[in-house]
Design a protein around this motif. Structure first.
Motif, PDB file in Angstrom:
ATOM      1  N   TYR A  18      30.842  31.038  42.520  1.00 57.44           N
ATOM      2  CA  TYR A  18      31.918  31.475  41.623  1.00 57.44           C
ATOM      3  C   TYR A  18      32.012  30.573  40.408  1.00 57.44           C
ATOM      4  CZ  TYR A  18      32.778  33.628  46.055  1.00 57.44           C
ATOM      5  OH  TYR A  18      32.600  34.310  47.218  1.00 57.44           O
ATOM      6  N   GLN A  86      41.753  34.309  42.816  1.00 59.84           N
ATOM      7  CA  GLN A  86      40.498  34.991  43.132  1.00 59.84           C
ATOM      8  C   GLN A  86      39.422  33.995  43.569  1.00 59.84           C
ATOM      9  OE1 GLN A  86      38.725  37.223  40.001  1.00 59.84           O
ATOM     10  NE2 GLN A  86      38.839  39.115  41.173  1.00 59.84           N
ATOM     11  N   TRP A  89      40.467  32.300  46.987  1.00 60.37           N
ATOM     12  CA  TRP A  89      40.320  33.125  48.189  1.00 60.37           C
ATOM     13  C   TRP A  89      38.874  33.476  48.477  1.00 60.37           C
ATOM     14  CZ3 TRP A  89      43.535  33.871  52.083  1.00 60.37           C
ATOM     15  CH2 TRP A  89      44.863  33.514  51.870  1.00 60.37           C
ATOM     16  N   SER A  90      38.092  33.772  47.425  1.00 60.98           N
ATOM     17  CA  SER A  90      36.684  34.116  47.686  1.00 60.98           C
ATOM     18  C   SER A  90      35.978  32.943  48.334  1.00 60.98           C
ATOM     19  CB  SER A  90      35.949  34.473  46.400  1.00 60.98           C
ATOM     20  OG  SER A  90      36.725  35.314  45.603  1.00 60.98           O
ATOM     21  N   ASN A  93      37.395  32.332  51.896  1.00 54.93           N
ATOM     22  CA  ASN A  93      37.022  33.362  52.867  1.00 54.93           C
ATOM     23  C   ASN A  93      35.612  33.116  53.384  1.00 54.93           C
ATOM     24  OD1 ASN A  93      39.307  34.820  53.104  1.00 54.93           O
ATOM     25  ND2 ASN A  93      38.793  36.278  51.505  1.00 54.93           N
ATOM     26  N   GLN A  94      34.736  32.711  52.487  1.00 55.18           N
ATOM     27  CA  GLN A  94      33.380  32.401  52.906  1.00 55.18           C
ATOM     28  C   GLN A  94      33.406  31.248  53.906  1.00 55.18           C
ATOM     29  OE1 GLN A  94      30.717  34.220  52.113  1.00 55.18           O
ATOM     30  NE2 GLN A  94      29.750  32.950  53.676  1.00 55.18           N
ATOM     31  N   SER A 135      40.354  26.330  44.183  1.00 53.81           N
ATOM     32  CA  SER A 135      40.563  27.126  42.983  1.00 53.81           C
ATOM     33  C   SER A 135      40.804  26.236  41.780  1.00 53.81           C
ATOM     34  CB  SER A 135      41.713  28.080  43.190  1.00 53.81           C
ATOM     35  OG  SER A 135      42.867  27.361  43.516  1.00 53.81           O
TER      36      SER A 135
END
Ligand code: ATP
Ligand code: MG
Length: 583
Positions: A18, A86, A89-90, A93-94, A135
């Protein structure tokens, strides 16, 4: 302490996918900071010009510019929040998925030692604590640091007296708040620990509800629940007191800084050093400095929390399965040979003398059926668990198809070696999903064929909605016998080369018993099998007999030969009956 290396390793690994969004986030955040610093300058200019008696036409552009900047600033803030959530969380979550996957591949010993509730708290709780860290923590700390520095520089530019006063005061405020925070940290830690204990306890209780209620132990359990709650309440109260302390200290300091701004501003305006616009500017900037200081402090708190979470996450990742894979060989088709070579095993690695199995050796030729007998606690189910490699023996080897289990690809082993345990785990789903383990690729026709081959059509037609009948979790509203039938069908669908049947020790009604008998007959056709029996009738179909006592094999051989030998334990069993001879 913050584990810096672990911090960067996780950060780099989970943020890399990301990085473009994260860079965008950094740009947006820095832009919001620049805009925050710009706006008071416009107002100061506006005030100064207005007090000098400027035309309205001269003031309007300033006002419009102020509004545009304010709106753009708000829009950017929303965008930054969206991006931060975003990215956070991405990335997490991974991390959650990786942790869950890792834990699911750990050996049974680990899972017995850690309650599911505790693991959920660790995976979800700890990772959630890391979300902010992923984040925007770094960006926010740097960004807010820049904001404070910017404010201080701009204040010095207005007046060195104000600049100096605020630099000193800001430094002291920050140190004071961090100090105070250090006092309250252990209070919050205590709350977290008790909450993990609480959820572990609740998970276990919900799981064992049936037994707890049936044994009339509800009162004891409620009592234990009460005790944890009693411990929890004062901790929570103290935690909130800590929070209130922090808040009031921070607020007090904020108002104190505003007071400094007022006094200095009034004085400097009085002696003519500052214009009215500059006084406003000083006042505004000092007010503004409070929020980034608070935010940096909060980020440091988060970082500390993240530090603890990172450590626990790394700990989990570092927990290796005691099942060490040495090779990835595949098993041949058809019935498989099964042998134990001098297997010694205990559930607990450290407690060396608590051996459950001692020097167990036997060999089952492909397609043969072995009846395993022994009193309760003699280690029969343990043998089943070793065959399916839920545990690894400390000494000796378990061989399937002539290959040591640690050389066989685990998925293949689990597919080709099937076990029906004493208590069948059912899921809250339809019979179909319970049979296929939610594998949609298995057609109803195949299911019905399997049921038909096991001669269970009658059982299927007795279910109210056939394959669509919904089960409850746990025992699922099926009797022990019905659950066993379901488990047989599960196994039959997989067409394994070795089957281990751990017979339910509870007695079954005669009609279910008859169904089970025929189903087992079909299930064992052309397969190697271990039948763990609590009834002599069950071993009538066995070719060989193994008798365990206290984790040792005390007798093994051909069933018919043993039965004919009057000196054998088995023939004694046949005469005296299982219960009398073994119990
Ligand atoms: P039963 O006839 O009652 O089913 P069993 O022969 O199947 O008995 P096992 O379940 O193999 O007996 O247990 C053998 C021994 O290992 C027992 O002393 C038991 O207390 C111990 N044991 C079983 N499971 C565990 C475990 N998960 N952790 C520690 N010890 C265990
Ligand atoms: Mg058992």
């Amino acid at each position: 302490m913050i584990p810096v290396r672990a911090y960067f390793r996780l950060f780099a690994k989970y943020l890399r996918p990301y990085r473009r969004k994260a860079s965008l986030l950094a740009i947006v955040l820095f832009a919001t900071i620049a805009l925050q610093l710009a706006n008071p300058q416009l107002i100061a200019e506006f005030i100064d010009r207005a007090t000098e008696g400027a035309e309205v036409g001269e003031l309007v552009p300033l006002a419009v510019a102020f509004m545009v900047i304010a709106i753009v600033h708000q829009v950017l803030l929303v965008w930054a929040t969206y991006l931060a959530e975003q990215v956070g969380w991405s990335a997490t979550n991974q991390l959650r998925a990786d942790l869950a996957d890792h834990i699911l591949h750990l050996d049974m010993g680990f899972h017995k030692a850690n309650s599911p509730g505790e693991l959920i708290e660790r995976i979800d709780g700890d990772v959630t604590a890391l979300s902010n860290f992923f984040s925007s923590m770094a960006i926010k700390v740097v960004g807010n640091g820049l904001l404070v520095v910017g404010i201080i520089i701009l204040l010095w530019a207005e007046s060195w007296v104000v600049g100096l006063a605020i630099t000193v005061f800001t430094g002291l405020t920050f140190l004071g708040l961090v100090r105070l925070h250090g006092v309250t940290v252990p209070w919050h830690k205590a709350i977290r620990a008790t909450s993990a204990e609480m959820f572990g306890f609740i998970g276990e209780q919900v799981d064992g509800r049936e037994d707890v209620e049936a044994n009339g132990a509800t009162a004891f359990m409620v009592n234990r629940f009460d005790r944890i709650q009693h411990k929890w309440l004062p901790e929570v109260v103290r935690g909130w007191t800590g929070w209130a302390l922090m808040w009031s200290a921070s607020m007090g300091l904020y108002f104190f800084s505003l007071m400094i701004a007022f006094v200095l501003g009034a004085y400097l305006f009085g002696i003519g050093t500052l214009t009215l616009g500059s006084v406003y500017l000083v006042f505004q900037y000092i007010g503004m400095a409070h929020r980034p200081i608070e935010e940096i402090r909060e980020q440091l708190v988060d970082l500390q929390k993240a530090g603890a979470s990172i450590e626990r996450v790394e700990d989990l990742f570092a927990t290796e399965s005691r099942l060490v894979q040495r090779d990835e060989r595949l098993l041949p088709d058809g019935p498989l040979r099964l042998s134990f070579e001098h297997v010694t095993f205990s559930y607990d690695d450290e407690a060396g003398d608590e051996r459950v199995l001692t020097d167990v050796s036997f060999d089952v030729a492909p397609g043969r059926v072995v009846g395993l007998l022994g009193r309760t606690g003699s280690g029969k189910s343990t043998i089943a668990r070793l065959v399916t490699r839920l545990y690894e023996p400390q000494h000796g080897a378990v061989l399937v198809g002539g290959i040591p289990t640690w050389d066989i690809q685990l998925d293949d082993l689990r597919k080709r070696v099937a076990m029906v345990t004493q208590d069948v785990q059912l899921f809250r789903a339809s019979i179909r999903d319970n049979l296929t383990f939610f594998d949609d690729s298995i057609s109803d026709a195949r299911l019905e064929e399997a049921i038909h081959r096991l001669e269970l059509d009658e059982w299927l037609s007795s279910l109210p909605d056939g394959l669509d009948t919904m089960l409850e979790s746990g025992s699922g509203g099926l009797s022990a016998g019905q659950a066993q039938l379901l488990a047989f069908t599960r196994v039959f669908l997989r067409d394994p080369g070795v089957v281990v049947l751990d017979e339910a020790s509870s007695r079954l009604d005669p009609s279910t018993e008859a169904l089970i008998e025929t189903a087992v007959d079909h299930l064992l056709e052309n397969r190697t099998a271990i039948l763990i029996a609590h009834r002599l009738a069950t071993v009538a179909r066995a070719d060989d007999i193994i008798i365990l006592d206290g984790g040792r094999v005390i007798e093994q051989g051909d069933r018919v030969a043993l039965a004919a030998d009057p000196g054998s334990v088995f023939s004694h069993l046949l005469v005296a009956g299982m219960e009398e001879a073994l119990a």
